[in-house]
Design an enzyme around this catalytic site. Sequence first.
Site, PDB file in Angstrom:
ATOM      1  N   CYS A  61     -15.326 -48.668  12.752  1.00 32.61           N
ATOM      2  CA  CYS A  61     -14.505 -47.651  13.441  1.00 32.61           C
ATOM      3  C   CYS A  61     -15.225 -46.323  13.600  1.00 32.61           C
ATOM      4  O   CYS A  61     -14.935 -45.562  14.513  1.00 32.61           O
ATOM      5  CB  CYS A  61     -13.211 -47.402  12.660  1.00 32.61           C
ATOM      6  SG  CYS A  61     -12.210 -48.858  12.415  1.00 32.61           S
ATOM      7  N   GLU A 105     -20.374 -42.178  21.481  1.00 31.11           N
ATOM      8  CA  GLU A 105     -19.915 -43.570  21.479  1.00 31.11           C
ATOM      9  C   GLU A 105     -19.406 -43.997  22.850  1.00 31.11           C
ATOM     10  O   GLU A 105     -19.694 -45.103  23.311  1.00 31.11           O
ATOM     11  CB  GLU A 105     -18.801 -43.744  20.444  1.00 31.11           C
ATOM     12  CG  GLU A 105     -18.300 -45.180  20.346  1.00 31.11           C
ATOM     13  CD  GLU A 105     -17.098 -45.329  19.437  1.00 31.11           C
ATOM     14  OE1 GLU A 105     -17.048 -46.324  18.690  1.00 31.11           O
ATOM     15  OE2 GLU A 105     -16.204 -44.470  19.477  1.00 31.11           O
ATOM     16  N   LYS A 141     -17.885 -39.328  18.737  1.00 23.88           N
ATOM     17  CA  LYS A 141     -17.150 -40.113  19.727  1.00 23.88           C
ATOM     18  C   LYS A 141     -17.635 -39.806  21.141  1.00 23.88           C
ATOM     19  O   LYS A 141     -17.530 -40.644  22.043  1.00 23.88           O
ATOM     20  CB  LYS A 141     -15.653 -39.834  19.622  1.00 23.88           C
ATOM     21  CG  LYS A 141     -15.006 -40.391  18.365  1.00 23.88           C
ATOM     22  CD  LYS A 141     -14.931 -41.900  18.407  1.00 23.88           C
ATOM     23  CE  LYS A 141     -14.225 -42.471  17.195  1.00 23.88           C
ATOM     24  NZ  LYS A 141     -14.231 -43.944  17.199  1.00 23.88           N
ATOM     25  N   GLU A 200     -22.846 -50.508  25.758  1.00 25.98           N
ATOM     26  CA  GLU A 200     -22.000 -51.643  25.381  1.00 25.98           C
ATOM     27  C   GLU A 200     -20.529 -51.424  25.742  1.00 25.98           C
ATOM     28  O   GLU A 200     -19.740 -52.369  25.708  1.00 25.98           O
ATOM     29  CB  GLU A 200     -22.071 -51.876  23.851  1.00 25.98           C
ATOM     30  CG  GLU A 200     -23.450 -52.164  23.325  1.00 25.98           C
ATOM     31  CD  GLU A 200     -24.180 -50.917  22.850  1.00 25.98           C
ATOM     32  OE1 GLU A 200     -25.203 -51.060  22.182  1.00 25.98           O
ATOM     33  OE2 GLU A 200     -23.726 -49.793  23.178  1.00 25.98           O
ATOM     34  N   SER A 239     -18.372 -55.372  11.386  1.00 27.86           N
ATOM     35  CA  SER A 239     -17.341 -56.036  12.188  1.00 27.86           C
ATOM     36  C   SER A 239     -17.741 -55.953  13.654  1.00 27.86           C
ATOM     37  O   SER A 239     -18.315 -54.952  14.098  1.00 27.86           O
ATOM     38  CB  SER A 239     -16.000 -55.337  11.978  1.00 27.86           C
ATOM     39  OG  SER A 239     -15.074 -55.735  12.959  1.00 27.86           O
ATOM     40  N   GLU A 286      -9.593 -56.968  13.520  1.00 27.37           N
ATOM     41  CA  GLU A 286     -10.476 -56.830  12.366  1.00 27.37           C
ATOM     42  C   GLU A 286      -9.993 -57.685  11.190  1.00 27.37           C
ATOM     43  O   GLU A 286     -10.797 -58.351  10.516  1.00 27.37           O
ATOM     44  CB  GLU A 286     -10.551 -55.361  11.957  1.00 27.37           C
ATOM     45  CG  GLU A 286     -11.625 -55.056  10.938  1.00 27.37           C
ATOM     46  CD  GLU A 286     -11.791 -53.561  10.752  1.00 27.37           C
ATOM     47  OE1 GLU A 286     -12.898 -53.052  10.993  1.00 27.37           O
ATOM     48  OE2 GLU A 286     -10.813 -52.894  10.364  1.00 27.37           O
ATOM     49  N   CYS A 313     -11.571 -38.948   8.979  1.00 30.78           N
ATOM     50  CA  CYS A 313     -11.441 -38.250  10.257  1.00 30.78           C
ATOM     51  C   CYS A 313     -10.703 -36.924  10.156  1.00 30.78           C
ATOM     52  O   CYS A 313     -10.876 -36.051  11.010  1.00 30.78           O
ATOM     53  CB  CYS A 313     -10.737 -39.150  11.266  1.00 30.78           C
ATOM     54  SG  CYS A 313     -11.544 -40.740  11.489  1.00 30.78           S
ATOM     55  N   GLU A 330     -10.789 -61.204  11.911  1.00 32.20           N
ATOM     56  CA  GLU A 330     -12.219 -61.446  11.717  1.00 32.20           C
ATOM     57  C   GLU A 330     -12.556 -61.570  10.236  1.00 32.20           C
ATOM     58  O   GLU A 330     -13.328 -62.449   9.827  1.00 32.20           O
ATOM     59  CB  GLU A 330     -13.030 -60.310  12.356  1.00 32.20           C
ATOM     60  CG  GLU A 330     -14.537 -60.502  12.241  1.00 32.20           C
ATOM     61  CD  GLU A 330     -15.330 -59.327  12.791  1.00 32.20           C
ATOM     62  OE1 GLU A 330     -16.572 -59.417  12.777  1.00 32.20           O
ATOM     63  OE2 GLU A 330     -14.713 -58.319  13.223  1.00 32.20           O
TER      64      GLU A 330
END
Length: 454
Positions: free
Chosen positions: A180, A242, A239, A247, A200, A160, A384, A163
């Site tokens: 994230c 996710e 999550k 992907e 990102s 990251e 989190c 990037e």
Amino acid sequence: MIPVIAIDQELCTGCQECTKVCPVSAIEGEPGEPQKINVDRCVMCGQCVQKCKAYLSVLEHGQEAYEKKKKERKLPVTVKEPLFAAYNVCHLEELKSALENPELFTMVQAAPAVRVGIAEDFGMDLGTLAAGKMAAALRRLGFDKVYDTNFAADLTIMEEASELVHRVTDGGTLPMFTSCCPAWVTFLEKNYPEFLGNLSSCKSPQQMGGAVFKSYGAQLEKLEGSRVYSASIMPCTCKEFECSRKEMKDSGWQDVDVVITTRELAYLLKEKGIDFEELPEEPFDMPLGDYTGAGAIFGATGGVMEAAIRTGYQMITGEEIPDVRVEEVRGTQGFRCAELKVGNLILKVGVVTGLKNVIPVLSDIEAGRLDIHFLEVMTCPQGCVSGGGQPKLLLDTKIPEAYAARRSALFEYDEELPVRKSHENPGVQQLYKEFLEKPNSSITHHLLHTTYGD
């Protein structure tokens, strides 16, 4: 979309406490009537699960009704706590089946915030840091390798920060948004697809970890990736969604096979009769369990930004950052900005805490009123540590104390660790040397990066 969050129509009293904390107004219904989730709006953050007050208990509803409801939700028979109307779908049966399958080689990771939450479910003080006991507990459950999302957080920073430097110096899309938090990504996809180019391209630490486990991790064990079963313990209910995204299969298989929450880990440990408080402190397995203080603070709002700055400073200037404590991005207010001198560059950054607070920020960016390079967004109230999968706090008065204790524990842990910058993680350095080559290489873009869609 797989079901993640549900509201039990038999138990919901329509008190609408959940509607007060839903950041996207996804809970609908009349006062006094059972509420329903609008799945087209829901980002699966699980804050409604944390807030729900309507419940079924043995004392009020009887043992038979209680056991029936537990069975419907696929909860262990040893669960004794009240069953609330709002809940997340449990995947413990899948995990237990994998742990009992001799054909599978099981690898597990645990997020930074889990180690400052799990002990609460065993009567220990709020915010108790239990990294070593957690590693020991996961080993007792039968995992073949106990790795860590903190390692993947350090890996995320390498990708990251690289990037960001590329976008800032070569004219890429700015501001760059962190990727994230899957609830934030889902929110952007559903509501602001015009900003997807700002995200990102990095996968979240969980997904980077899973991809590395089934490729490099399998290689270390001389196994095919198909034999590796990748599990993660998360403070976040989204999550679960996710890991099932189309992907997230760049290892050649589903990168993360199952996600359970901090609460569900506690259920499982109690079912297996593991006395968490009496466990010894044990290390994580190497090299994919090695981590720095930068990886540890990912669990608190501003932590991703601070970790990225620690490494980004080195990448831009070629020099070590003068002070690893980046106080300018710490705090818990809904939105905060900072300007940091990084060599000849004035780096402008912003941190959003709580998804509702991002809407005016996006409006200001679109209107040209806000000029920044990098924006961190976390959906949950303090990042989190306050995730929907963390131990449930029955008394609202305990919430501020618990969040503060968990947050403080992570930053204190960062201070204690011998290495505090992601680029200095020996395990990450080994991974690049032996497998990934360098940050933003072709192999990292295949395994660790992705694109999101409307």
